[in-house]
Design a protein around this motif. Structure first.
Motif, short mmCIF file in Angstrom:
data_model
loop_
_atom_site.label_atom_id
_atom_site.label_comp_id
_atom_site.label_asym_id
_atom_site.label_seq_id
_atom_site.Cartn_x
_atom_site.Cartn_y
_atom_site.Cartn_z
N LEU A 140 8.40 -3.46 3.77
CA LEU A 140 7.70 -2.20 3.54
C LEU A 140 6.25 -2.22 4.02
O LEU A 140 5.52 -1.25 3.82
N LYS A 141 5.86 -3.28 4.69
CA LYS A 141 4.56 -3.33 5.37
C LYS A 141 4.75 -3.32 6.89
O LYS A 141 3.77 -3.21 7.62
N ASP A 142 5.99 -3.43 7.34
CA ASP A 142 6.26 -3.45 8.78
C ASP A 142 6.00 -2.06 9.37
O ASP A 142 6.57 -1.07 8.89
N GLU A 143 5.18 -1.99 10.39
CA GLU A 143 4.79 -0.71 10.97
C GLU A 143 5.99 0.06 11.53
O GLU A 143 6.02 1.29 11.50
N LEU A 193 7.59 1.71 8.51
CA LEU A 193 6.73 2.79 8.02
C LEU A 193 6.76 4.00 8.95
O LEU A 193 6.79 5.15 8.48
N ALA A 194 6.75 3.75 10.27
CA ALA A 194 6.82 4.86 11.24
C ALA A 194 8.14 5.60 11.09
O ALA A 194 8.18 6.83 11.14
N TYR A 195 9.23 4.87 10.90
CA TYR A 195 10.54 5.50 10.71
C TYR A 195 10.56 6.35 9.44
O TYR A 195 11.06 7.49 9.44
N LEU A 196 10.00 5.84 8.35
CA LEU A 196 9.99 6.57 7.09
C LEU A 196 9.11 7.82 7.16
O LEU A 196 9.38 8.82 6.48
N ARG A 197 8.09 7.80 7.99
CA ARG A 197 7.18 8.96 8.12
C ARG A 197 7.80 10.11 8.93
O ARG A 197 7.37 11.25 8.77
N GLY A 207 6.10 5.05 -2.24
CA GLY A 207 6.30 6.09 -1.24
C GLY A 207 5.77 7.43 -1.70
O GLY A 207 5.98 7.82 -2.84
N ARG A 208 5.08 8.10 -0.81
CA ARG A 208 4.56 9.44 -1.11
C ARG A 208 5.37 10.44 -0.30
O ARG A 208 5.31 10.45 0.92
N ALA A 209 6.14 11.25 -1.02
CA ALA A 209 7.01 12.23 -0.36
C ALA A 209 6.19 13.28 0.37
O ALA A 209 5.23 13.82 -0.18
N THR A 210 6.58 13.53 1.62
CA THR A 210 5.96 14.59 2.40
C THR A 210 7.04 15.61 2.73
O THR A 210 8.24 15.33 2.64
N PRO A 242 0.82 -1.20 0.00
CA PRO A 242 0.00 0.00 0.00
C PRO A 242 0.87 1.26 0.00
O PRO A 242 1.99 1.26 0.51
N PRO A 243 0.36 2.36 -0.55
CA PRO A 243 1.11 3.62 -0.52
C PRO A 243 1.43 4.02 0.93
O PRO A 243 0.65 3.74 1.84
N PHE A 244 2.60 4.65 1.11
CA PHE A 244 3.02 5.08 2.45
C PHE A 244 3.75 6.41 2.33
O PHE A 244 4.26 6.76 1.27
#
Length: 169
Positions: free
Chosen positions: A158-161, A164-168, A88-91, A35-37
């Motif tokens: 890339l589904k591990d929370e 994903l939290a680290y990348l956010r 990945g969606r860049a923020t 899923p997108p993240f």
């Protein structure tokens, strides 16, 4: 003439019993499996596996295949980079991120009409977290089983929370 034919047959038989090199390649993941993240900051994915020694990744009867863990890890690194770009969606904001990958084992075993693989890897995140994962994969074709294990490992990473939290951040 008969001796030559026997020698040739013997050489061919011995060659069939040798180990074949498996060159890992990317097995594409279809859209939607990851899923997108969100990703805040640039992400650098690196290969942390120094070993280039050959290891057996498949063996059944007279057939065996070998590869090296650095090449397997590099395939995982390249696929992870591609999936981050794709999903990945860049923020705005965020510091640069690092993920160091290291595949420590990959082995495919033949079962009844199916190949079962286990891939063990470690991911070191730039925030100090270390994740150890064991991923299983099944397929009817040994090459797909080996390469699919790498792809499934990328998907699980890339589904591990925690990732994903680290990348956010």
């Amino acid at each position: 003439m008969r001796a030559k034919l026997l020698a040739l047959a013997g050489a061919l038989l011995l060659q069939a019993c040798g180990t074949v090199e498996h060159k890992p390649t990317e097995y594409p993941l279809r859209a939607g499996l990851i899923p997108p993240f969100n990703v805040a900051g640039e992400v650098q994915v690196t290969n942390g596996q120094p070993s280039t020694d050959p290891v057996i990744v498949y063996s059944y009867g007279p057939t065996s295949m070998s590869a090296n863990l650095r090449a397997i890890t590099e395939t995982m690194v390249q696929q992870t980079r591609g999936e981050i770009v794709k999903n990945g969606r860049a923020t705005r904001g965020g510091k640069p991120k690092t993920i160091e990958l290291k595949v420590s084992s990959l082995l495919s075993e033949y079962g009844i009409m199916v190949f079962n693989a286990k891939l063990q890897f470690q991911a070191k995140l730039g925030n100090g977290q270390t994740l150890d994962k064991l991923v299983t994969h099944r397929s009817g074709v040994v090459q797909q089983n080996l390469n699919g294990s790498i792809a499934e490992s990328v998907m699980m990473l890339l589904k591990d929370e925690r990732v994903l939290a680290y990348l956010r951040q």
